[in-house]
Design a protein around this motif. Structure first.
Motif, mmCIF file in Angstrom:
data_model
loop_
_atom_site.group_PDB
_atom_site.id
_atom_site.type_symbol
_atom_site.label_atom_id
_atom_site.label_comp_id
_atom_site.label_asym_id
_atom_site.label_seq_id
_atom_site.Cartn_x
_atom_site.Cartn_y
_atom_site.Cartn_z
ATOM 1 N N VAL A 1 0.782 -1.047 0.032
ATOM 2 C CA VAL A 1 -0.068 -0.157 0.090
ATOM 3 C C VAL A 1 0.831 1.019 0.096
ATOM 4 O O VAL A 1 1.868 1.482 0.953
ATOM 5 C CB VAL A 1 -0.932 -0.010 1.164
ATOM 6 N N PHE B 1 -8.743 -0.871 5.117
ATOM 7 C CA PHE B 1 -8.231 -2.329 4.943
ATOM 8 C C PHE B 1 -8.928 -3.473 5.800
ATOM 9 O O PHE B 1 -8.522 -2.866 7.191
ATOM 10 C CB PHE B 1 -6.779 -2.421 4.757
ATOM 11 N N HIS C 1 -6.476 -0.412 -7.398
ATOM 12 C CA HIS C 1 -5.883 -1.682 -6.884
ATOM 13 C C HIS C 1 -5.372 -2.396 -8.004
ATOM 14 O O HIS C 1 -6.041 -3.022 -9.038
ATOM 15 C CB HIS C 1 -7.113 -2.394 -6.067
ATOM 16 N N CYS D 1 -10.130 -4.156 0.595
ATOM 17 C CA CYS D 1 -9.927 -2.680 0.491
ATOM 18 C C CYS D 1 -11.085 -2.066 0.126
ATOM 19 O O CYS D 1 -11.990 -2.677 -0.638
ATOM 20 C CB CYS D 1 -8.678 -2.429 -0.439
#
Length: 232
Positions: A181, A214, A192, A219
């Protein structure tokens, strides 16, 4: 039960946007939400000082906040410590990097490299910048500012890559062991990619700051209406 992890990317001196997103997190995820900030608190925006002070105050008050180090935070620290070369200092001040705006938030106007302007930055701010970690990990996530060197074990990543890397990381499609991330490289909206999640949507250029949530590797982007799934 492990609390969800909220992530806020590059703020770049836009304290009003930071306050707005923190209020959004508190409303939807609770006032005691666990938050990781991905670095770049300084440069470009009008209130780098206020952003840093907000982080210091929140952490001192016992909030579950972790603030990581960004490349712009490192440049500011290098300037404060006198370890930034004069030519790089001028680059930081004169280009679109935002050093001039950062120092202006401390009331410092047109500083010379050898000047005594450093004394106008509170020592607690320098201490805060020097204490920032480069990474934060959970069982399934690896969080950092810019990204990682693909193929290098996560425990052997080096600061230069964690703060600055772009293409070698962004175009690598292999699994990194954990979901990475990151911020650093602006995108139009959170992305993503299966092996990484990119969250910097250009707050440093005046665009609205975004936050993500998260649970494990799952997510969501946090919106005014609440969570919106973010999937590969």
């Amino acid at each position: 039960m492990t609390k969800p992890l909220c992530v806020i990317p590059d703020i770049h001196g836009y304290r009003a946007e930071m306050d707005r997103v923190l209020s959004l997190v508190a409303r939807h995820e609770g006032p005691d939400a666990r938050i990781v900030f991905l670095g770049d608190y300084t440069d470009r925006g009008p209130d780098s000082r206020g952003v840093i002070q907000t982080l210091i105050d929140g952490i001192a008050a016992g909030r579950d906040w972790t603030a990581l180090r960004g490349n712009h935070d490192q440049m500011f620290l290098n300037a404060l410590e006198g370890t930034m070369e004069p030519e790089r200092f001028q680059w930081w001040m004169q280009g679109n990097l935002g050093g001039r705006e950062t120092l202006a938030s401390y009331g410092i106007k047109s500083p010379a490299y050898e000047g005594d302007w450093r004394e106008q930055v509170p020592g607690v701010h320098r201490q805060f910048l020097s204490s920032l970690p480069y990474t934060h990990e959970t069982d399934q996530l690896f969080l950092c500012h810019a990204g990682i060197s693909p193929g290098t074990p996560l425990e052997r990543q080096v600061p230069e890559d964690l703060l600055w890397i772009r293409d070698a990381f962004l175009y690598d499609t292999r699994d990194h062991g954990k979901l990475v991330v990151h911020g650093h490289t602006p995108v139009d909206a959170p992305e993503h990619h299966g092996n990484r999640v990119a969250l910097d949507v250009g707050a440093g250029w005046g665009r609205p700051l975004r936050a993500a949530v998260f649970e494990g590797r799952r997510c969501w982007v946090l919106t005014e209406a609440g969570r919106k799934p973010l999937e590969p």
